[in-house]
Scaffold this motif. Structure first.
Motif, PDB file in Angstrom:
ATOM      1  N   LEU A   1      -1.467   1.753  32.355  1.00 33.08           N
ATOM      2  CA  LEU A   1      -2.808   1.355  32.775  1.00 33.08           C
ATOM      3  C   LEU A   1      -2.860   1.222  34.285  1.00 33.08           C
ATOM      4  O   LEU A   1      -1.832   1.104  34.971  1.00 33.08           O
ATOM      5  CB  LEU A   1      -3.192   0.021  32.119  1.00 33.08           C
ATOM      6  N   ALA A   2      -4.076   1.207  34.784  1.00 31.77           N
ATOM      7  CA  ALA A   2      -4.249   1.167  36.235  1.00 31.77           C
ATOM      8  C   ALA A   2      -3.671  -0.112  36.821  1.00 31.77           C
ATOM      9  O   ALA A   2      -3.762  -1.189  36.235  1.00 31.77           O
ATOM     10  CB  ALA A   2      -5.734   1.270  36.571  1.00 31.77           C
ATOM     11  N   THR A   3      -3.055   0.002  37.984  1.00 33.60           N
ATOM     12  CA  THR A   3      -2.507  -1.134  38.725  1.00 33.60           C
ATOM     13  C   THR A   3      -3.387  -1.382  39.939  1.00 33.60           C
ATOM     14  O   THR A   3      -3.680  -0.460  40.703  1.00 33.60           O
ATOM     15  CB  THR A   3      -1.056  -0.860  39.162  1.00 33.60           C
ATOM     16  N   ILE A   4      -3.804  -2.612  40.104  1.00 35.71           N
ATOM     17  CA  ILE A   4      -4.689  -2.980  41.211  1.00 35.71           C
ATOM     18  C   ILE A   4      -3.839  -3.634  42.288  1.00 35.71           C
ATOM     19  O   ILE A   4      -3.130  -4.619  42.021  1.00 35.71           O
ATOM     20  CB  ILE A   4      -5.797  -3.935  40.741  1.00 35.71           C
ATOM     21  N   LYS A   5      -3.919  -3.094  43.477  1.00 34.24           N
ATOM     22  CA  LYS A   5      -3.230  -3.674  44.621  1.00 34.24           C
ATOM     23  C   LYS A   5      -4.274  -4.087  45.649  1.00 34.24           C
ATOM     24  O   LYS A   5      -5.103  -3.283  46.064  1.00 34.24           O
ATOM     25  CB  LYS A   5      -2.249  -2.662  45.235  1.00 34.24           C
ATOM     26  N   LEU A   6      -4.218  -5.349  46.018  1.00 37.85           N
ATOM     27  CA  LEU A   6      -5.182  -5.906  46.960  1.00 37.85           C
ATOM     28  C   LEU A   6      -4.512  -6.189  48.290  1.00 37.85           C
ATOM     29  O   LEU A   6      -3.294  -6.437  48.353  1.00 37.85           O
ATOM     30  CB  LEU A   6      -5.776  -7.209  46.409  1.00 37.85           C
ATOM     31  N   THR A   7      -5.290  -6.159  49.304  1.00 38.58           N
ATOM     32  CA  THR A   7      -4.802  -6.618  50.596  1.00 38.58           C
ATOM     33  C   THR A   7      -4.810  -8.137  50.612  1.00 38.58           C
ATOM     34  O   THR A   7      -5.534  -8.775  49.825  1.00 38.58           O
ATOM     35  CB  THR A   7      -5.701  -6.092  51.713  1.00 38.58           C
ATOM     36  N   PRO A   8      -4.015  -8.757  51.448  1.00 44.57           N
ATOM     37  CA  PRO A   8      -4.034 -10.228  51.511  1.00 44.57           C
ATOM     38  C   PRO A   8      -5.431 -10.781  51.798  1.00 44.57           C
ATOM     39  O   PRO A   8      -5.817 -11.827  51.269  1.00 44.57           O
ATOM     40  CB  PRO A   8      -3.035 -10.552  52.622  1.00 44.57           C
ATOM     41  N   GLN A   9      -6.198 -10.060  52.651  1.00 39.64           N
ATOM     42  CA  GLN A   9      -7.547 -10.527  52.955  1.00 39.64           C
ATOM     43  C   GLN A   9      -8.450 -10.455  51.720  1.00 39.64           C
ATOM     44  O   GLN A   9      -9.230 -11.381  51.446  1.00 39.64           O
ATOM     45  CB  GLN A   9      -8.146  -9.694  54.101  1.00 39.64           C
ATOM     46  N   ALA A  10      -8.352  -9.370  50.938  1.00 39.50           N
ATOM     47  CA  ALA A  10      -9.172  -9.245  49.733  1.00 39.50           C
ATOM     48  C   ALA A  10      -8.792 -10.296  48.693  1.00 39.50           C
ATOM     49  O   ALA A  10      -9.648 -10.879  48.022  1.00 39.50           O
ATOM     50  CB  ALA A  10      -9.034  -7.846  49.152  1.00 39.50           C
ATOM     51  N   GLU A  11      -7.499 -10.549  48.539  1.00 37.81           N
ATOM     52  CA  GLU A  11      -7.058 -11.557  47.577  1.00 37.81           C
ATOM     53  C   GLU A  11      -7.555 -12.941  47.986  1.00 37.81           C
ATOM     54  O   GLU A  11      -7.970 -13.736  47.125  1.00 37.81           O
ATOM     55  CB  GLU A  11      -5.531 -11.553  47.489  1.00 37.81           C
TER      56      GLU A  11
END
Length: 407
Positions: A40-50
Motif C-alpha cells: 500500500l501507499a507510504t506517506i512521507k511528510l516533511t517535518p513542517q507538514a507533520e
C-alpha cells in the motif's frame, strides 16, 4: 498364431496414439491491479507538514476491557404518564379565542403553526395552553352576587341596630338606669357587626374583579405538556360536570424495554446506564438511559426476560413502538487489543483502516477488524502488532493526503 499377433499389434498401436488435449475452462474471476497489503501507499511528510497537521500517535496495547452486550429494544410508554382532563362544571364547550396556533404536531414541538387549531388526537399541547372555554348552563356567579349583596345588606342593618343599642344603653347608664356592663356588651356587638359588614363588602368586590363576572365562562387548560391521545368532546358540545374531555400523554420521558436472554442476565450490570442509538446509526449519537424498576415481564417462547430503562425524549424525537439499538454494560471482561475509536477510518466500501507510523514522518495505512466499541475504545480482532504507533489526531488528514484531497 497369426490372428493373436495381429490383435496384439493393433492394441499397441491404439495405446501409442496421442490423447486429445482437455479443453481449458475460463477462470471464474480475475483480479486486476492486485496489491498486497504490504504494497500500500507510504506517506512521507516533511517535518513542517507533520507539525502543521499536529499528528499524534498512540501505541497498540493489550488490556482488559469490559464486554458489552449488543441488543435491540423497544420504546414503550411508562405507566402514569396519561392525564385526563374533565369538565369542572356543566356547560357548553367553545374554542378559546386566545388559542392562537399553540397546538403543534407531535413530531415537531418547537415550530408554531400559523392558524388556530382545534384540539385533536395527535396534536401536541403545552402545559397551561387553553383548550376549551366552558360556558355554564346557569351562571352561578350571578346567584353568588345576589347572595353576597343580601349578606352585605343584612350586615348593614345589623350594624345600624347595634349602634342604636349602644346609644340606648349609654343613655341609660348616664341616667343611672342601666349598667356599664350592658354598655360594654352593646359596644362588643357593634364591633362584631362592623367586622361582618367589612367582610361581606370584601366578598362582594371579589366577583367583580374575577373573569367569571365579566364573560361568564371557565377556561380549561392543559395540565401537562404532551400529545392528545384521546378526545371525548368537541367544541359546541354540552357536557356535564366531571365529564371527560380528553386525555394527554406526556412523551418527555419514555422507557426502553430490552429483552435479554436469561442466560445473559447474570452478567448484565443492571445498575449501570444503557447506551441507546438508532438502528441505522450504530456509530451516531448515543443517549444514556438509566435503569428503572418495572413490573416483571418475560417471553417464555424466546427464553428472554425484560429490563427497563428510562430515557429523556427531547423534542419528541422518539415514538412509542420504535425499535432502537441498546448496549448494556456487563460484569465480564477479557483481554483485547485496543486503540482509540477516533483512530479508525472507514473507506467507501465500509472497510476499516488505521495509519501506522513506521518511521519518523512515515505513515502506512493498515487494515483492521473491529470487534466492538466501548467507552471510546475500539477492540480489534485484527490489528497491527503490539507497540505499533497508530495515528489518532491527524488520521483523516493523512487519508485525504493519500487520495489527493488533503491539506
Amino acid at each position: 498364431m497369426a490372428v493373436p499377433l495381429l490383435c496384439l499389434i493393433a492394441s499397441l498401436a491404439a495405446c501409442s496414439a496421442k490423447k486429445p488435449e482437455a479443453t481449458k475452462l475460463p477462470a471464474p474471476a480475475t483480479v486486476e491491479n492486485a496489491k498486497k497489503e504490504s504494497e500500500l501507499a507510504t506517506i512521507k511528510l516533511t517535518p513542517q507538514a507533520e507539525k502543521r497537521l499536529r499528528i499524534e500517535t498512540v501505541s497498540v496495547a493489550t488490556r482488559a476491557v469490559a464486554e458489552p452486550l449488543e441488543l435491540s429494544g423497544e420504546i414503550v410508554m411508562p405507566p402514569g404518564q396519561t392525564f385526563a382532563v374533565t369538565a369542572p362544571l356543566a356547560g357548553t364547550l367553545q374554542l378559546p379565542e386566545s388559542n392562537l396556533a399553540q397546538g403543534l404536531a407531535a413530531t415537531d414541538a418547537t415550530a408554531l403553526p400559523a392558524n388556530p387549531i382545534t384540539p385533536a388526537i395527535g396534536v401536541y399541547v403545552r402545559k397551561g395552553q387553553p383548550l376549551f372555554h366552558l360556558t355554564p348552563f346557569l351562571a352561578p356567579e350571578r346567584d353568588l352576587r345576589a347572595q353576597l349583596e343580601r349578606d352585605a345588606a343584612t350586615s348593614t342593618e345589623r350594624v345600624a341596630a347595634a349602634r342604636q343599642r349602644v346609644q340606648r344603653t349609654s343613655a341609660l347608664a348616664e341616667e343611672k338606669a342601666g349598667s356599664q356592663r350592658a354598655v360594654e356588651d352593646a359596644q362588643a356587638e357593634l364591633a362584631l357587626a362592623e367586622a361582618e359588614l367589612k367582610t361581606a363588602r370584601q366578598r362582594l368586590q371579589r366577583p367583580g374583579n374575577a373573569t367569571l363576572a365579566s364573560d361568564f365562562d371557565v377556561t380549561v387548560t392543559a395540565p401537562i405538556s404532551g400529545v392528545i391521545q384521546k378526545l371525548n368532546a368537541n367544541a359546541g358540545q354540552p357536557v356535564t360536570s366531571g365529564a371527560p374531555l380528553l386525555e394527554i400523554v406526556s412523551l418527555a420521558t419514555l422507557w426502553v424495554r430490552v429483552p435479554v436472554y436469561v442466560g445473559d442476565l447474570p452478567r448484565v450490570a443492571r445498575q449501570q446506564a444503557a447506551r441507546i442509538h438508532n438502528l441505522n446509526q450504530p456509530d451516531g449519537a448515543v443517549r444514556l438511559a438509566r435503569p428503572v424498576n418495572a413490573p416483571p415481564s418475560a417471553d417464555a417462547t424466546a427464553a428472554t426476560a425484560d429490563l427497563y430503562f428510562a430515557l429523556a425524549n427531547h423534542n419528541n424525537a422518539l415514538r412509542p413502538g420504535e425499535r432502537v439499538g441498546v448496549t448494556l454494560a456487563t460484569r465480564t471482561s477479557s483481554e483485547g487489543i485496543v486503540i482509540p475509536w477516533a483512530s479508525v477510518l472507514h473507506d467507501i466500501q465500509g472497510a476499516t483502516w488505521v495509519y501506522e507510523q513506521t518511521a519518523p514522518q512515515t505513515y502506512v495505512r493498515r487494515a483492521v477488524e473491529v470487534r466492538y466499541v466501548t467507552d471510546g475504545l475500539a477492540v480489534l480482532a485484527r490489528a497491527p502488532a503490539n507497540g505499533a504507533k497508530i495515528v489518532t489526531t491527524g488520521a483523516f488528514e493523512l487519508f485525504g493526503t493519500e487520495f489527493g484531497v488533503g491539506k
